[in-house]
Enzyme design. Structure first.
Site, PDB file in Angstrom:
ATOM      1  N   ALA A  45      -4.501   4.770   8.103  1.00  0.00           N
ATOM      2  CA  ALA A  45      -3.815   3.416   8.381  1.00  0.00           C
ATOM      3  C   ALA A  45      -2.469   3.888   8.422  1.00  0.00           C
ATOM      4  CB  ALA A  45      -3.921   2.391   7.144  1.00  0.00           C
ATOM      5  N   THR A  57       4.385   0.383   2.629  1.00  0.00           N
ATOM      6  CA  THR A  57       2.966   1.055   2.947  1.00  0.00           C
ATOM      7  C   THR A  57       2.043  -0.079   3.136  1.00  0.00           C
ATOM      8  OG1 THR A  57       1.364   2.470   1.868  1.00  0.00           O
ATOM      9  CG2 THR A  57       2.311   0.957   0.348  1.00  0.00           C
ATOM     10  N   ASN A  58       0.722   0.132   3.064  1.00  0.00           N
ATOM     11  CA  ASN A  58      -0.145  -0.813   3.358  1.00  0.00           C
ATOM     12  C   ASN A  58      -1.449  -0.766   2.507  1.00  0.00           C
ATOM     13  OD1 ASN A  58      -2.377   1.104   4.525  1.00  0.00           O
ATOM     14  ND2 ASN A  58      -0.726   1.356   5.904  1.00  0.00           N
ATOM     15  N   HIS A  59      -2.513  -1.538   2.338  1.00  0.00           N
ATOM     16  CA  HIS A  59      -3.570  -1.488   1.499  1.00  0.00           C
ATOM     17  C   HIS A  59      -4.598  -0.707   1.656  1.00  0.00           C
ATOM     18  CE1 HIS A  59      -2.217  -4.811  -0.910  1.00  0.00           C
ATOM     19  NE2 HIS A  59      -2.234  -5.628   0.011  1.00  0.00           N
ATOM     20  N   SER A  60      -4.621   0.315   2.614  1.00  0.00           N
ATOM     21  CA  SER A  60      -5.728   1.150   2.926  1.00  0.00           C
ATOM     22  C   SER A  60      -6.084   1.918   1.589  1.00  0.00           C
ATOM     23  CB  SER A  60      -5.298   2.328   3.948  1.00  0.00           C
ATOM     24  OG  SER A  60      -6.152   3.307   4.127  1.00  0.00           O
TER      25      SER A  60
END
Ligand code: C5P
Length: 221
Positions: free
Chosen positions: A96, A29-32
């Protein structure tokens, strides 16, 4: 125009990160945080639009007057957006979305061994580019989150994806993701302008007002 400049318009917003499963217990995943997309959905509803928010996993509450569709992966998000796009006048891609997903999702939890491991990644589909290509009547607003050469990258991304409008912003450990404020570089056919650093709510209101103006220009109101 007036107090509810998007009355009667259907606005579809994607927001948040996606989760790309590796096995039943792990994902990429990512930090969005989802905040910019949620602020845009709230501002569009406030402007009188019918708003559908396709959201990856976030901790945020559904904004007043907004219908939310929850998704996990980029593929889920693509399908949910395409299921809603026929009714939409505006698509805002604030999510994102993962650019890659694991080639295989293991049915069972991947066991560790003494050696190193490799994950093969394959490309996901570009949701907003697909919307712009297949639904040219829809007003598309995309985002370009960049660590370097933000302005050039934003212009290039708008052209390459065929978007009506793009909002560039600088991202890094101290910028944008997870914060409540941001600064934007907004480009459309009429030119480029800076939105000074402000809360995401205030920036969202400006973007929504700009979109409403452009739609009014088009319909000659
Ligand atoms: O190419 P990049 O990921 O930097 O582009 C960002 C923009 O494209 C955002 O508006 C994002 O929501 C959208 N996007 C998308 N589907 C993808 C990747 C990005 O809609 N698979």
């Amino acid at each position: 125009a007036g107090a509810r400049p998007l009355a009667g318009q259907h606005v579809l917003v994607s927001a948040g990160p996606t989760r790309e499963a590796l096995d039943p217990v792990r994902y990429l995943t990512n930090h969005s945080s989802g905040r910019m997309g949620y602020a845009l959905a709230a501002a569009a509803a406030h402007a009188g639009a019918h708003v559908c928010l396709v959201s990856g996993p976030t901790t945020l509450a559904v904004p007043a007057g907004v219908r939310r569709v929850d998704v996990q992966s980029a593929a889920d998000m693509h399908a949910a957006v395409m299921a809603e796009i026929e009714a939409a006048d505006v698509f805002i891609g604030a999510a994102a979305v993962a650019d890659y997903r694991p080639a295989d999702i293991a049915t069972d939890k991947i066991k560790k061994s003494d050696g190193d491991a490799e994950i093969r990644l394959v490309r996901t589909r570009d949701i907003i580019a697909d919307v712009a290509r297949d639904y040219p009547r829809v007003f598309t607003l995309g985002f370009a989150a960049e660590t370097t050469d933000m302005e050039a990258a934003a212009r290039d991304k708008r052209a390459r994806k065929g978007l009506t409008m793009i909002a560039g912003n600088v991202v890094g450990p101290n910028d944008a993701f997870g914060r409540d404020d941001n600064a934007l570089f907004v480009v459309d056919a009429a030119g480029a302008q800076y939105y000074e650093r402000d809360t995401k709510a205030a920036l969202a209101e400006r973007l929504i007002a700009q979109i409403a103006e452009r739609l009014a220009d088009k319909t000659g109101q």
